[in-house]
Structures are given as C-alpha cells and as structure tokens.
Design an enzyme around this catalytic site. Structure first.
Site, mmCIF file in Angstrom:
data_model
loop_
_atom_site.group_PDB
_atom_site.id
_atom_site.type_symbol
_atom_site.label_atom_id
_atom_site.label_comp_id
_atom_site.label_asym_id
_atom_site.label_seq_id
_atom_site.Cartn_x
_atom_site.Cartn_y
_atom_site.Cartn_z
ATOM 1 N N ASN A 35 3.062 1.421 -4.443
ATOM 2 C CA ASN A 35 2.852 2.781 -4.978
ATOM 3 C C ASN A 35 3.747 3.122 -6.163
ATOM 4 O O ASN A 35 3.308 3.808 -7.081
ATOM 5 C CB ASN A 35 2.938 3.827 -3.857
ATOM 6 C CG ASN A 35 4.273 3.852 -3.165
ATOM 7 O OD1 ASN A 35 4.896 2.815 -2.957
ATOM 8 N ND2 ASN A 35 4.721 5.025 -2.800
ATOM 9 N N PRO B 136 5.615 0.447 -8.143
ATOM 10 C CA PRO B 136 5.895 -0.995 -8.055
ATOM 11 C C PRO B 136 7.262 -1.395 -8.624
ATOM 12 O O PRO B 136 7.968 -2.207 -8.016
ATOM 13 C CB PRO B 136 4.767 -1.617 -8.885
ATOM 14 C CG PRO B 136 3.705 -0.566 -8.980
ATOM 15 C CD PRO B 136 4.398 0.752 -8.897
ATOM 16 N N LEU B 137 7.636 -0.811 -9.746
ATOM 17 C CA LEU B 137 8.904 -1.194 -10.384
ATOM 18 C C LEU B 137 10.087 -0.507 -9.709
ATOM 19 O O LEU B 137 11.076 -1.149 -9.337
ATOM 20 C CB LEU B 137 8.864 -0.814 -11.871
ATOM 21 C CG LEU B 137 10.165 -1.056 -12.627
ATOM 22 C CD1 LEU B 137 10.358 -2.536 -12.917
ATOM 23 C CD2 LEU B 137 10.217 -0.261 -13.934
ATOM 24 N N THR C 198 4.165 -3.004 9.126
ATOM 25 C CA THR C 198 4.835 -4.180 8.538
ATOM 26 C C THR C 198 6.341 -4.095 8.792
ATOM 27 O O THR C 198 6.982 -5.100 9.107
ATOM 28 C CB THR C 198 4.561 -4.257 7.017
ATOM 29 O OG1 THR C 198 3.167 -4.133 6.791
ATOM 30 C CG2 THR C 198 5.042 -5.571 6.440
ATOM 31 N N GLU D 135 12.659 1.164 4.957
ATOM 32 C CA GLU D 135 12.250 2.469 4.407
ATOM 33 C C GLU D 135 10.736 2.532 4.532
ATOM 34 O O GLU D 135 10.020 1.865 3.773
ATOM 35 C CB GLU D 135 12.638 2.574 2.922
ATOM 36 C CG GLU D 135 14.112 2.377 2.639
ATOM 37 C CD GLU D 135 14.922 3.643 2.874
ATOM 38 O OE1 GLU D 135 14.326 4.716 3.073
ATOM 39 O OE2 GLU D 135 16.162 3.537 2.858
ATOM 40 N N CYS E 215 5.661 8.143 -0.611
ATOM 41 C CA CYS E 215 6.065 8.243 0.798
ATOM 42 C C CYS E 215 6.483 9.660 1.132
ATOM 43 O O CYS E 215 6.258 10.139 2.232
ATOM 44 C CB CYS E 215 7.187 7.263 1.093
ATOM 45 S SG CYS E 215 8.609 7.485 0.026
HETATM 46 P P1 NAD Z 1 2.784 -2.785 3.326
HETATM 47 O O1 NAD Z 1 3.653 -2.649 4.515
HETATM 48 O O2 NAD Z 1 1.370 -3.144 3.517
HETATM 49 O O3 NAD Z 1 3.379 -3.890 2.309
HETATM 50 C C1 NAD Z 1 4.656 -3.781 1.748
HETATM 51 C C2 NAD Z 1 5.146 -5.147 1.316
HETATM 52 O O4 NAD Z 1 5.306 -5.987 2.470
HETATM 53 C C3 NAD Z 1 4.212 -5.899 0.384
HETATM 54 O O5 NAD Z 1 4.994 -6.518 -0.611
HETATM 55 C C4 NAD Z 1 3.573 -6.934 1.300
HETATM 56 O O6 NAD Z 1 3.151 -8.101 0.636
HETATM 57 C C5 NAD Z 1 4.706 -7.249 2.233
HETATM 58 N N1 NAD Z 1 4.326 -7.780 3.560
HETATM 59 C C6 NAD Z 1 3.177 -7.555 4.251
HETATM 60 N N2 NAD Z 1 3.249 -8.159 5.466
HETATM 61 C C7 NAD Z 1 4.457 -8.765 5.532
HETATM 62 C C8 NAD Z 1 5.121 -9.535 6.534
HETATM 63 N N3 NAD Z 1 4.568 -9.779 7.724
HETATM 64 N N4 NAD Z 1 6.378 -10.000 6.282
HETATM 65 C C9 NAD Z 1 6.967 -9.744 5.095
HETATM 66 N N5 NAD Z 1 6.386 -9.029 4.102
HETATM 67 C C10 NAD Z 1 5.142 -8.541 4.323
HETATM 68 O O7 NAD Z 1 2.926 -1.405 2.546
HETATM 69 P P2 NAD Z 1 2.146 -0.930 1.242
HETATM 70 O O8 NAD Z 1 0.746 -0.605 1.619
HETATM 71 O O9 NAD Z 1 2.398 -1.861 0.132
HETATM 72 O O10 NAD Z 1 2.933 0.420 0.886
HETATM 73 C C11 NAD Z 1 2.601 1.680 1.374
HETATM 74 C C12 NAD Z 1 3.563 2.094 2.464
HETATM 75 O O11 NAD Z 1 4.896 2.103 1.963
HETATM 76 C C13 NAD Z 1 3.317 3.509 2.962
HETATM 77 O O12 NAD Z 1 3.394 3.540 4.358
HETATM 78 C C14 NAD Z 1 4.468 4.297 2.352
HETATM 79 O O13 NAD Z 1 4.804 5.474 3.043
HETATM 80 C C15 NAD Z 1 5.564 3.294 2.373
HETATM 81 N N6 NAD Z 1 6.623 3.670 1.430
HETATM 82 C C16 NAD Z 1 7.833 4.083 1.910
HETATM 83 C C17 NAD Z 1 8.838 4.491 1.041
HETATM 84 C C18 NAD Z 1 10.186 4.964 1.528
HETATM 85 O O14 NAD Z 1 11.111 5.034 0.731
HETATM 86 N N7 NAD Z 1 10.324 5.299 2.792
HETATM 87 C C19 NAD Z 1 8.588 4.449 -0.342
HETATM 88 C C20 NAD Z 1 7.348 4.031 -0.787
HETATM 89 C C21 NAD Z 1 6.367 3.624 0.093
#
Ligand code: NAD
Length: 471
Positions: free
Chosen positions: A132, A134-135, A209, A227, A261
């Site tokens: 969301n 990325p950088l 995840t 996070e 988030c």
């Molecule tokens: P995601 O959990 O699907 O993926 C995040 C990352 O994890 C990706 O790089 C993915 O390739 C990697 N990944 C997936 N499975 C894995 C595994 N088994 N082991 C290691 N790495 C793995 O999340 P997303 O869809 O990319 O992001 C959206 C989510 O992120 C939302 O739930 C959002 O709320 C959360 N988010 C949280 C914050 C915060 O600061 N709390 C900030 C931004 C986004």
C-alpha cells in the site's frame, strides 16, 4: 511473476523472483560485511547514510515515477519519496543522540563489581513489506536498523515492485551501504526464506501473514516486530465540530483510496448529531473526484484486485443484511482499472463484515450511539487495536474517552495522525501487532540487545572461603 498495472489492468511488468539460494547468498554476503559495519563509529555510519541521502535524491524522480505506475498515485508517490528523505534526515540527526551506552559504573548489588554496558545490534534484520505504501514501508524500519549497525535483507511486496529498480540504483551508488543492504524479489516463498535467514524480523502486512511469520520466528527464537492490520473506529461526540469531524473522517476514510492501515473504517456518531453528520459527510463524499485522468482528481483506483473483490464482498454482505448505501456503493471497471467511489453506508451493525473485518478501501459505515459507554463498547468490540479517533470540543472529555480505547494511537479532532507524526512511540494493541514501537526513539533503540560486562575489582573468591550460600 507478472505485475498488474492498477490503472490499466494490464500485466505490463515482469518481476524476476529470486531463487531461495539467492536469498541465502545475499544473507551470507550481508553477514560477512555486517561485523565491520557494526564496529564503525555511529558518526561513520551517519556519513554513509548522508551519501545515500545524496544518491536517493538523485534517483528520487525515477523512483516516484515507478511508484506512480504501481500505485496509480502521482502526488502520493512524490510524498512517499520526499517522506523518505525526511526520514533519512531525521535519523541522521537523532541516531547519534540516542546511541549512548552508559559509562562503566559500580554495581549497587555487588559493590566490588564494575558494570560495563555494550549495545549489540542484531546482525541481520529481515524487512518484509506490503503494497500500500511500497517505498515508505520498505524503508521505515530499514533506515534506523542500518543506523543501529544491523545489516538488512529487504523484501518488498510482489504486488508493487517496480520501485526496487530505482531504489537499488541509489543503493549501488554507495558501496559501503550496498554491502549491508540488499533487496530480494518475490512473494511468500521469498518472504519465508528471508525469515529463515534473519536474526530479527520487521514485518508490515496483514494479520494472517503476521501470525504465520510470528510462529516461525518463535520456532527460530528470533524477535518479530509485527505491524499489522486495523479496523480503526472514530467516536464523534455530541459536542463535536461537525465541519471538522466530517472533513477529517472523510479524508481518513478515502485518503489513498482507503488503502492505509490507519484509515478510519467505522464511525460511531452521537444520536443527537447523527442525521446532520450523515447528511454532511454524504454530500462531501459524493463530491470526491476520481483520478481517471491521472493529472486530475482526488482519489485513485484500487491497487490490488484481490482487495477490490473483498471490498465488493463487504458491500454485498452489508446490503444483504439491511445496510443502506447513500453514495458510491460498487467496485467498477473503468478502462481496466478497478474503482470504488467513496461509499457511505448506514443501518450497519456489528453482524456485518464491514464493521468487523479490515476493508482497506474507501467505505464509510456509520452507526449512531446514545451513550458514550455504548460507543466505547463498540469501538473496543474488535480483534484489532491499531489506532482510533475521538471528536469533541471538550478536550478533557475527548482525552477521557481516548484513554479507554484499546488501540495504540488515538487522534483527537483529526483522523490518521500517525501518518504525519513519526516521533510519538506507539504499540499496536490486540492483533494489530506486537513488540517495540517503530515510531519515536524506540524505532532505533529496539535493534540493540544490552550486554552486561561485569568486572570483579576485588580478590576473586577462592575455594578456601567458598561455602554453600546459607540463605
Ligand atoms: P500481506 O500480509 O499479504 O503481505 C505482506 C508481505 O508479506 C508481502 O511482501 C508478501 O510477499 C509477504 N508474505 C506473504 N506471505 C508470507 C510468508 N508466509 N512469509 C513471509 N512473507 C510473506 O499484506 P499486504 O496485502 O501486502 O498488505 C496489506 C496489509 O498490511 C493490511 O492488512 C494492512 O493493514 C497492513 N499494513 C499495516 C501497517 C502498519 O503499520 N500496521 C502499514 C501498512 C499496511
């Protein structure tokens, strides 16, 4: 891996996934350079970061353009790159002030012993980030980890990976940095390999995840800084300024198309102002313009098609259970992109997914409450505890409500202030995350283990006077 362009819907970029051996090789290379990096004086590491600041600035436009393709957001992509420059500057200033292992001192409990304290950084920190922002979310933990003397193996999201090309160029321009900071490309399998090759993990992403990664880290006995997602509530009290509240709630719900988030995702409004609040926010939401022309408008398309499906499912579930849509209301395909106009929903309840599951889209479901206790009960009726908002003209009352919300950061009379404020420490509550704050000074200090050096200054005990401790 084929990468989708969220504006056109075309798969127009190919991500070359790193083989697992490559992840291991990069981890080994970082480890072999990290010890020297750790033993540099903090000022020497700062000098390297200064060089990176220079090279990052050189590639800033290229990186912003790559981000803009992957996220379909021109303005926010520029904000992301300038935000990273701000973060680098902030840590260049703050890290040397914070790096301050205490001087040797006598122990209070064993008076003949001097205590020396060393701060030992984790050797290799694995950073895994989402799509969301990325950088920003790739570097927010990386920069302070490097400043602490850690090496970093970084795996950004496979959904929005184009910026890695520009970022890698900026890193390659600083060889001392390139030795201890390496990127790997790929999805879940690459992420798993990062977890298996690191000494600590900083993960930003979804709760499911995060739980998987937390379990592997527990098995490997390494710390996991997680996070995760949120379902942030806003409580609008009877005396709130309605112009301020409707503007702030709307901005927070639809900013970055709700794909943040800390977006507000459920709104509780006192019954005495409910009708006016709903009327005002619906009017303002209906006036939000879409950036179907990339140079104009306020809100972009949805980035990730799986998320778009989830948003539509939440709308359908809510409507099937009796919700009313006042504006917006469906995910539409416009020239290949998936768009959802700001969607105000009323007649919603906690039996609907839209009130309990993370949406990650521009939905604004609103419920009315009659007592503050009821609002608090609903606000806390969640598995998440990331952040929240309270609106009231009475500061003390707002603070009293804020103190009872189970979340790590509360914005008063605004929404999502955590996307502007980086120097307030906060922990996520409940399933929104675990372990040391990434914000504030803890964002640097959490990378050190404290090692005690205990120096005996009197004659050591001899076996002649050694006896079993009578106590
Ligand atoms: P995601 O959990 O699907 O993926 C995040 C990352 O994890 C990706 O790089 C993915 O390739 C990697 N990944 C997936 N499975 C894995 C595994 N088994 N082991 C290691 N790495 C793995 O999340 P997303 O869809 O990319 O992001 C959206 C989510 O992120 C939302 O739930 C959002 O709320 C959360 N988010 C949280 C914050 C915060 O600061 N709390 C900030 C931004 C986004």
């Amino acid at each position: 891996m084929k990468v989708r362009n969220p504006r056109t819907g075309e798969y127009d970029y190919e991500l070359m996934e790193d083989a697992l051996e490559m992840v291991e090789k990069k981890a080994t290379e970082i480890r072999s350079a990290q010890k020297a990096w750790q033993h540099l004086a903090i000022g020497e590491r700062v000098a390297v970061l200064q060089k990176w600041l220079g090279s990052f600035t050189e590639f800033q436009t290229e990186i912003a353009e790559q981000l803009a393709i992957d996220t379909a957001r021109k303005r926010i992509s520029k904000v992301e790159t300038s935000g990273i420059i701000g973060l680098m500057q902030a840590w260049i200033y703050r890290a040397p002030q914070l790096y301050n292992p205490p001087a040797e001192r006598p122990s209070a409990s064993a008076t003949t012993v001097q205590i020396g304290q060393q701060w030992v950084p984790y050797g290799l920190v694995g950073v895994i980030s989402p799509w969301n922002f990325p950088l920003l979310l790739a570097l927010i933990d990386t920069i302070p980890a490097l400043m602490a003397g850690c090496g970093v193996l970084l795996k950004p999201s496979e959904v929005t990976p184009r910026f890695m090309d520009g970022l890698e160029k900026s890193i390659a321009a600083v060889p001392e940095l390139a030795a201890v900071l390496k990127l790997v490309r790929g999805g879940a399998e690459t992420g798993k390999a990062v977890v298996n090759n690191s000494d600590a993990i900083c993960f930003t992403g979804s709760v499911p995840t995060g739980k998987k990664i937390g379990a592997v880290c527990a098995e490997r006995f390494i710390p996991a800084f997680l996070e995760l997602g949120g379902k942030d509530p806003a409580i609008v009290l009877a005396d709130a300024d309605l112009e301020v509240a409707t503007d702030a709630v709307l901005r927070s719900c639809v900013g970055a198309t709700g794909q943040a988030c800390q977006s507000l995702e459920r709104i509780y409004v006192h019954e005495s102002i409910y009708d006016t609040f709903v009327e005002k926010i619906t009017k303002k939401a209906a006036a939000v313009t879409l950036t179907t022309n990339p140079d104009e408008g306020q809100m972009g398309p949805l980035i990730f098609e799986k998320q778009a499906e989830k948003i539509q499912e939440q709308i359908d579930d809510a409507v099937a259970k009796g919700a009313t849509i006042l504006t917006g209301g469906k995910v539409e395909n416009i020239e290949g992109g998936l768009w959802c106009a700001p969607t105000v929903l009323t007649n919603v309840t906690h039996d609907m997914d839209v009130m309990v599951e993370e949406t990650f889209g521009p939905l604004i479901p609103i419920m009315s409450f009659s007592t503050d206790d009821q609002a608090l009960e609903w606000a806390n009726d969640s598995i998440f505890g990331l952040s929240a908002s309270v609106f009231s003209k009475d500061r003390d009352k707002a603070l009293a409500i804020a103190s009872q919300i189970e979340a790590g950061a509360i914005s008063i009379n605004d929404g999502s202030l955590t996307n502007k404020v980086y120097d307030a420490e906060k922990n996520s509550f409940k399933e929104s995350g675990i372990n040391g704050s990434r914000m504030g000074d803890a964002g640097f200090l959490r990378y050190f283990r404290k090692k005690a050096i205990l120096i005996q200054t009197a004659y050591p005990e001899t076996m002649a006077n050694f006896e079993e401790n009578p106590s």
